[in-house]
Scaffold this active site. Structure first.
Site, mmCIF file in Angstrom:
data_model
loop_
_atom_site.group_PDB
_atom_site.id
_atom_site.type_symbol
_atom_site.label_atom_id
_atom_site.label_comp_id
_atom_site.label_asym_id
_atom_site.label_seq_id
_atom_site.Cartn_x
_atom_site.Cartn_y
_atom_site.Cartn_z
ATOM 1 N N GLY A 1 42.735 -98.915 -62.992
ATOM 2 C CA GLY A 1 43.086 -100.270 -63.401
ATOM 3 C C GLY A 1 44.427 -100.337 -64.095
ATOM 4 O O GLY A 1 45.209 -101.270 -63.877
ATOM 5 N N THR B 1 38.462 -92.464 -64.257
ATOM 6 C CA THR B 1 39.199 -92.815 -63.037
ATOM 7 C C THR B 1 39.187 -94.324 -62.819
ATOM 8 O O THR B 1 40.170 -94.892 -62.343
ATOM 9 C CB THR B 1 38.647 -92.084 -61.800
ATOM 10 O OG1 THR B 1 37.319 -92.529 -61.498
ATOM 11 C CG2 THR B 1 38.651 -90.583 -62.012
ATOM 12 N N ASP B 2 38.085 -94.986 -63.166
ATOM 13 C CA ASP B 2 38.050 -96.455 -63.100
ATOM 14 C C ASP B 2 39.109 -97.056 -64.007
ATOM 15 O O ASP B 2 39.900 -97.924 -63.591
ATOM 16 C CB ASP B 2 36.679 -96.967 -63.537
ATOM 17 C CG ASP B 2 35.715 -97.182 -62.385
ATOM 18 O OD1 ASP B 2 36.137 -97.710 -61.350
ATOM 19 O OD2 ASP B 2 34.537 -96.830 -62.529
ATOM 20 N N ILE B 3 39.115 -96.622 -65.253
ATOM 21 C CA ILE B 3 40.034 -97.202 -66.233
ATOM 22 C C ILE B 3 41.481 -96.881 -65.881
ATOM 23 O O ILE B 3 42.362 -97.752 -65.923
ATOM 24 C CB ILE B 3 39.681 -96.699 -67.642
ATOM 25 C CG1 ILE B 3 38.282 -97.194 -68.044
ATOM 26 C CG2 ILE B 3 40.717 -97.155 -68.667
ATOM 27 C CD1 ILE B 3 37.722 -96.536 -69.282
#
Length: 405
Positions: free
Chosen positions: A180, A175-177
């Site tokens: 981004g 979810t972070d990647i």
């Protein structure tokens, strides 16, 4: 040394000021930087980006995680709680196209640097905010992490070995990647609008929404049936056989996801009689009897090693591949041919590897423009380029408004 301006890549000439830390925001910045934008990373003066302390591992005292997420950027450590530091930031924004921040909701507003304030002085600024849950809605002020977002978005409920097993997150912080990458997509759309109108705008996405976006198939099933899909190991919720099978020396993946590839697969395995089995006649039947299907196929794969099976499957036209660990992936000839592992020279860590740009351009190729900055590495140069004279720079250093390693 990280380059100030490369003239290379489709975003050459675009300036980005990144007030982001750890992962989602820095992913957005590195994507834009690899495509040619100049990215100035502004770090807090008390230790900088928290990823600097994500160790081990480190190389010559520099965090490997930090260097991965921030390669190609130029760095300044700045006290944004002081009026002088805020004035420096505003000087940088005067020449910037994009600001990226992933602070907790309300933080930038408390600093007097929220979009509502900045847009008055910088109407062309694209203000990109990443957060755990977005800047609106009942969870807008909550802190968010990948683990929490994977749990709340439905990803963890569909990841794992099968029903009745403990919840499991995807290994990488997806979810972070993904947030981004979505943010970079949003910035590019906003930049296209700016080119036509001169008008900036706010771009807002979150880890939660990134996780939801990754549930397209599972959400389609839930919306159509009213039943929430559960974990299926490596199997596919809509097609079979489409999963990993054990060989005599490891595991391979088989993508026989349509009727043509199913018939090719049973031909490679030498079990053409399965084409007459009503349980496996069509994809609908194979999904309804997936356990029987796996039981019928699995013993055959254990009769030979992975290399043998992959060669046979390639010759038979069946999509398949090995299950590689990360080191093996990095050495794979396709990885290298696509320049997904590249080398940079870091001022402390020396010659080192990093990951490359996953989007290729025929006319304006992007690339990794250099290593991650050491703490405060480019502060003096950035201030000089922003119009500060030497005396003013020395005063800012002496007062601690900017910090050097």
């Amino acid at each position: 040394m990280t380059e100030k301006s490369t003239g290379q890549g489709p975003l050459a000439g675009v300036r980005v000021v990144e007030l982001a830390h750890i992962m989602a925001g820095p992913v957005c910045g590195l994507m834009l930087g690899d495509m040619g934008a100049e990215v100035i990373k502004v770090e807090k003066i008390d230790g900088g980006d928290d990823t600097r302390r994500s160790v081990p591992p480190s190389i010559e005292g520099e965090s490997a995680a930090y260097m991965m997420m921030n390669r190609g950027k130029r760095g300044i450590a700045l006290d944004l709680k002081s009026q002088e530091g805020k004035a420096v930031l505003r000087r940088l924004l005067a020449d910037a196209d994009v600001l990226i921040e992933n602070y907790r909701g309300g933080t930038m507003e408390k600093l007097g640097l929220g979009y509502g304030t900045l847009r008055k002085d910088f109407p062309g600024l694209i203000y990109c905010a990443l957060s755990g849950f977005g800047r609106t809605g009942p969870y807008a002020d909550r802190a968010g992490f990948d683990l929490v977002a994977q749990g709340m978005s439905g990803l963890m409920s569909t990841t794992g070995e099968g029903p009745g097993r403990p919840p499991m997150k995807c290994g990488p912080p997806v979810t972070d990647i993904t947030a981004g990458i979505l943010a970079a997509m949003g910035v590019l759309a906003a930049y296209a609008h700016k080119l036509k109108t001169g008008e900036g705008q706010a771009v807002d996405t979150s880890l939660f929404e990134a996780g939801i976006t990754l549930t397209y198939w599972q959400s389609a099933i839930a919306m159509a049936t009213g039943i929430a899909p559960g974990p299926m190991g490596s199997a596919h919720p809509l097609n079979a056989p489409y999963e990993a099978f054990e060989t005599s020396d490891g595991w391979i993946t088989i993508g026989a996801a349509n009727q043509t590839n199913w018939l090719r697969l049973i031909g490679v395995l030498g079990v053409e009689e399965l084409s007459n089995d009503p349980r496996f006649a069509a994809n609908r039947d194979r999904m309804a009897h997936r356990a029987d299907l796996v039981a019928a196929l699995a013993p055959h794969f254990r009769k030979a090693d992975s290399e043998t099976w992959l060669a046979r499957l390639e010759d038979g036209g069946v999509p398949a591949g090995p299950v590689l660990d990360v080191l093996a992936m990095q050495r794979d000839p396709q990885t290298l041919a696509r320049e997904m592992v590249v080398e940079v020279d870091h001022p402390k860590a020396g010659r080192m590897q990093t990951l490359g740009l996953p989007v290729k351009f025929s006319q304006t190729p992007g690339r990794v423009h250099g290593p991650a900055p050491t703490f405060g590495q480019h502060g003096r140069a950035i201030l000089s380029e922003a119009g500060y004279d030497q005396a003013a720079i020395e005063a800012l250093v002496a007062s601690g408004i900017i910090r050097e390693a």
